[in-house]
Design a protein around this motif. Sequence first.
Motif, PDB file in Angstrom:
ATOM      1  N   SER A 187       0.815  -1.183  -0.058  1.00 56.91           N
ATOM      2  CA  SER A 187      -0.116  -0.050  -0.016  1.00 56.91           C
ATOM      3  C   SER A 187       0.749   1.245  -0.068  1.00 56.91           C
ATOM      4  CB  SER A 187      -0.900   0.088   1.234  1.00 56.91           C
ATOM      5  OG  SER A 187      -0.180  -0.206   2.381  1.00 56.91           O
ATOM      6  N   PHE A 188       2.181   1.162   0.261  1.00 60.03           N
ATOM      7  CA  PHE A 188       3.021   2.295   0.349  1.00 60.03           C
ATOM      8  C   PHE A 188       3.505   2.562  -1.164  1.00 60.03           C
ATOM      9  CE2 PHE A 188       7.340   4.195   0.622  1.00 60.03           C
ATOM     10  CZ  PHE A 188       7.285   5.157   1.443  1.00 60.03           C
ATOM     11  N   SER A 189       3.015   1.770  -2.231  1.00 57.30           N
ATOM     12  CA  SER A 189       3.525   1.822  -3.357  1.00 57.30           C
ATOM     13  C   SER A 189       3.591   3.182  -4.016  1.00 57.30           C
ATOM     14  CB  SER A 189       2.666   0.997  -4.324  1.00 57.30           C
ATOM     15  OG  SER A 189       3.107   1.161  -5.691  1.00 57.30           O
ATOM     16  N   LEU A 190       5.118   3.848  -4.214  1.00 58.22           N
ATOM     17  CA  LEU A 190       5.347   5.144  -4.777  1.00 58.22           C
ATOM     18  C   LEU A 190       6.037   4.954  -6.027  1.00 58.22           C
ATOM     19  CD1 LEU A 190       5.017   8.218  -4.206  1.00 58.22           C
ATOM     20  CD2 LEU A 190       7.034   8.102  -2.859  1.00 58.22           C
ATOM     21  N   TRP A 191       7.428   4.394  -5.682  1.00 57.30           N
ATOM     22  CA  TRP A 191       8.239   4.538  -6.791  1.00 57.30           C
ATOM     23  C   TRP A 191       8.334   3.381  -7.692  1.00 57.30           C
ATOM     24  CZ3 TRP A 191      10.568   9.014  -7.248  1.00 57.30           C
ATOM     25  CH2 TRP A 191      10.780   9.724  -5.982  1.00 57.30           C
ATOM     26  N   GLY A 192       7.567   2.442  -7.315  1.00 58.48           N
ATOM     27  CA  GLY A 192       7.178   0.917  -8.157  1.00 58.48           C
ATOM     28  C   GLY A 192       6.089   0.477  -7.998  1.00 58.48           C
ATOM     29  N   ASN A 193       5.682  -0.401  -8.721  1.00 56.98           N
ATOM     30  CA  ASN A 193       3.972  -1.172  -8.978  1.00 56.98           C
ATOM     31  C   ASN A 193       4.573  -2.586  -8.314  1.00 56.98           C
ATOM     32  OD1 ASN A 193       1.396  -0.504  -9.617  1.00 56.98           O
ATOM     33  ND2 ASN A 193       2.665   0.869 -10.866  1.00 56.98           N
ATOM     34  N   HIS A 194       3.912  -3.063  -7.182  1.00 55.90           N
ATOM     35  CA  HIS A 194       4.373  -4.414  -6.690  1.00 55.90           C
ATOM     36  C   HIS A 194       2.891  -5.311  -6.752  1.00 55.90           C
ATOM     37  CE1 HIS A 194       7.953  -2.312  -5.388  1.00 55.90           C
ATOM     38  NE2 HIS A 194       7.162  -1.488  -4.839  1.00 55.90           N
ATOM     39  N   ARG A 195       2.000  -4.901  -7.448  1.00 60.91           N
ATOM     40  CA  ARG A 195       0.785  -5.831  -7.381  1.00 60.91           C
ATOM     41  C   ARG A 195       0.750  -6.574  -8.417  1.00 60.91           C
ATOM     42  NH1 ARG A 195      -0.020  -0.765  -4.941  1.00 60.91           N
ATOM     43  NH2 ARG A 195      -1.167  -0.708  -3.018  1.00 60.91           N
ATOM     44  N   TRP A 196       1.874  -7.422  -8.842  1.00 61.91           N
ATOM     45  CA  TRP A 196       2.078  -8.387  -9.885  1.00 61.91           C
ATOM     46  C   TRP A 196       1.135  -9.457  -9.692  1.00 61.91           C
ATOM     47  CZ3 TRP A 196       4.685  -8.126 -14.568  1.00 61.91           C
ATOM     48  CH2 TRP A 196       4.924  -9.191 -15.072  1.00 61.91           C
ATOM     49  N   PRO A 197       0.377 -10.043 -10.655  1.00 64.01           N
ATOM     50  CA  PRO A 197       0.497 -10.025 -11.897  1.00 64.01           C
ATOM     51  C   PRO A 197      -0.301  -8.968 -12.784  1.00 64.01           C
ATOM     52  CG  PRO A 197      -0.549 -11.907 -11.675  1.00 64.01           C
ATOM     53  CD  PRO A 197      -0.379 -11.118 -10.525  1.00 64.01           C
ATOM     54  N   TYR A 198      -1.273  -8.190 -11.904  1.00 60.34           N
ATOM     55  CA  TYR A 198      -2.143  -7.671 -12.546  1.00 60.34           C
ATOM     56  C   TYR A 198      -2.142  -6.033 -12.263  1.00 60.34           C
ATOM     57  CZ  TYR A 198      -4.347  -7.485  -8.031  1.00 60.34           C
ATOM     58  OH  TYR A 198      -4.585  -7.402  -6.646  1.00 60.34           O
ATOM     59  N   ILE A 199      -2.401  -5.111 -13.259  1.00 58.29           N
ATOM     60  CA  ILE A 199      -2.622  -3.711 -12.962  1.00 58.29           C
ATOM     61  C   ILE A 199      -3.559  -3.490 -11.993  1.00 58.29           C
ATOM     62  CG2 ILE A 199      -2.828  -1.452 -13.932  1.00 58.29           C
ATOM     63  CD1 ILE A 199      -1.413  -2.202 -16.479  1.00 58.29           C
ATOM     64  N   GLU A 210      -1.658  12.562  -7.042  1.00 56.07           N
ATOM     65  CA  GLU A 210      -0.924  12.661  -5.699  1.00 56.07           C
ATOM     66  C   GLU A 210       0.176  11.911  -5.735  1.00 56.07           C
ATOM     67  OE1 GLU A 210      -5.406  12.775  -5.288  1.00 56.07           O
ATOM     68  OE2 GLU A 210      -4.081  11.683  -6.542  1.00 56.07           O
ATOM     69  N   ARG A 211       0.340  10.916  -6.738  1.00 58.08           N
ATOM     70  CA  ARG A 211       1.679  10.466  -6.803  1.00 58.08           C
ATOM     71  C   ARG A 211       2.734  11.442  -7.355  1.00 58.08           C
ATOM     72  NH1 ARG A 211       2.854   4.844  -7.924  1.00 58.08           N
ATOM     73  NH2 ARG A 211       1.188   3.452  -7.817  1.00 58.08           N
ATOM     74  N   VAL A 212       2.363  12.308  -8.274  1.00 53.50           N
ATOM     75  CA  VAL A 212       3.393  13.124  -8.898  1.00 53.50           C
ATOM     76  C   VAL A 212       3.717  14.323  -7.701  1.00 53.50           C
ATOM     77  CG1 VAL A 212       3.562  15.166 -10.417  1.00 53.50           C
ATOM     78  CG2 VAL A 212       2.427  13.032 -11.230  1.00 53.50           C
ATOM     79  N   LEU A 213       2.608  14.555  -6.768  1.00 50.52           N
ATOM     80  CA  LEU A 213       2.999  15.667  -5.939  1.00 50.52           C
ATOM     81  C   LEU A 213       3.964  14.948  -5.009  1.00 50.52           C
ATOM     82  CD1 LEU A 213      -0.505  17.061  -5.294  1.00 50.52           C
ATOM     83  CD2 LEU A 213       1.566  18.313  -6.569  1.00 50.52           C
ATOM     84  N   ILE A 214       3.904  13.729  -4.333  1.00 49.20           N
ATOM     85  CA  ILE A 214       4.533  13.098  -3.433  1.00 49.20           C
ATOM     86  C   ILE A 214       6.080  13.060  -3.887  1.00 49.20           C
ATOM     87  CG2 ILE A 214       5.038  10.947  -2.153  1.00 49.20           C
ATOM     88  CD1 ILE A 214       2.622  12.678  -1.022  1.00 49.20           C
ATOM     89  N   LYS A 215       6.202  12.576  -5.156  1.00 48.54           N
ATOM     90  CA  LYS A 215       7.552  12.362  -5.733  1.00 48.54           C
ATOM     91  C   LYS A 215       8.186  13.736  -5.873  1.00 48.54           C
ATOM     92  CE  LYS A 215       6.580   8.135  -8.296  1.00 48.54           C
ATOM     93  NZ  LYS A 215       6.407   7.423  -9.800  1.00 48.54           N
TER      94      LYS A 215
END
Length: 603
Positions: A187-199, A210-215
């Motif tokens: 749930s912390f996912s910010l720099w990478g996607n870890h919910r393999w195998p689906y989007i 929100e991702r852009v602002l946090i990064k």
Amino acid sequence: MKWVFMSRMTFRLKAETIFILAFSGVLMFVCLNPHTINPAEWILYTKYLVPIGMAVWLFFSFRLHVSLFTSTPIHWIAMNDIMPNPQTIVFCQALIAFVCFFAWQLALAGIIAGAVVINYSAGWDLFTFLFPLYLIHFLLPFLWAWMIGLSAGAVYAYHSSKKAMLLVGVFVLWIIVLFSLEYRNPSFSLWGNHRWPYIDPLFSLTFQKERVLIKLAYILSSIAVYGVFRSMRRSFAGLAAGVTLVIFVTFFLQHAQSKFQLDDILLANDAKLYQQIKHQDQTKNIPLYGYWKIKEIEVNPKSTYPIKATLSLHPNEHTVRFSINEQFQIDHIQGGGKRLPFQQQGNVVQVQTNGAPSMTIYYRHANWYPQSMDSTLYDINSSGTLHSNVETKTCTRVNVIVGKEKYRWHGDHLPCLSVINGPYKQIQVQHTRFLVYKPFLTTTRNYMELKHQLVSIRNELCHLFPNLANTDYCTKEVKSVSIIPKSINTTNLSLYDSTVADGTYTFYVDPFLDVNGIPATKHIQELAAFFIPYRLFENEQISLFAGLYLMEKLHIPSIGYGNRIAEKSSIDSTTWEHYMALSIKEKENILIQLAQERRKGDK
């Protein structure tokens, strides 16, 4: 001269440059896999490519800026009064290097997005959807690495190697901590996607802003850490201050990220609706009266009142009643230049018009316009799951309005209206409009196959059940197909998850579909075999038996939805297994018999 100087620097760092080119080549090769079934699948590769890429770009940036800064003798230039401000040279060189880095990333984004568009035979709108995804998921983390390398290179050149190594150590440990948090807590996912195998569409695509602002906050924080570290004369004092700032920023931004509320962003918030109507007194058979006609409906999603309905009234009427969807929240009703008092009981609204010639209803949240019949449009089962129960058979005309800022229509005979706003893409395939939630996008071939199956299902049902021959379902072509994710709180499978009217098909599907392993269209083929008969007959046994018959007759591949629906139904397992074991002809005879018995019962 500056560009010549940069080319010389690049040649001096030819080993590092080859390393960058090799990594970029691998990134493009992986992201340009032509065998994917989802055009955004490559964002999943951030799990592997972002950590490696950050290490590569950090090392390259550090080596490049050390070479730039140490090769420019700003102290000698200042002593000999060659330039009044020699730092300008260094600044311009660093700026040119950054422009080259940024242009390289934009080129990669364009190549990847363009290649995917060509592979999917899509258009400009898909390109504009994919291009920013690369910038968000790859450019920003690589930019952070670039800025860290720049900061460390400046400290190395103008202070000391020891201080530079301490600063690099702080940044590297920071990055390691962040990635360890990501890999341990998805749930912390910010720099990478870890919910393999689906989007995961809700987390991956819902919170892009929100991702852009946090990064960006992390990038700006790293500049602040560099400033604090550089301002401290003692290395260990700078180290302590930098670490303190890093810890504070990490906890603050993690707390801010945890505040992302799905239910405040998703349009279909059925859980709140359920709580709203759970304890309502759903009194039935309330008489509806009063002369009124709808003059105008205005839809403006960004307005304080997203829907305004204007009704004409008879001057002799002082009280009117009408029915609305339970999801309505009326803010106020205006008529005759003043607010009119109203009461709502269940889904019936009573208004004291006081002889006003017309009134305008202002809604906070709206789903439908006033109805002249009292009907409950939701069903709550024993487990508390909410299902839409839209009476689509009464819709002789359907308008689907997509993504418009403002929409208005007039008349006494208004169509059934669906107003859809969000990350959707419209695709025209063989004279049929597909409206697809972007994470569920797939190839044109899959849409063609879905349309073919929908037509085959229609032809089979209309042939099997002659009483359907003159109905809207059998006489209308497949004009549009909408694929919409369900609310995160109502992902349970339900026979109500589809509507069919006026050639318009809508399917509400689980937002967590494994759309990389199997395209959403394959899921809908099986779901349609069960959902469409249920909408036509509103009979659980007929719809389940018809769905199984259609899958076998039309060779629809099974993903397992039929068994899941049967398990939740009132049909016992023995009856279900017995029907499954019958031949296709025997299944057909039983369906005809059930339909005949139902017609006799209706008489």
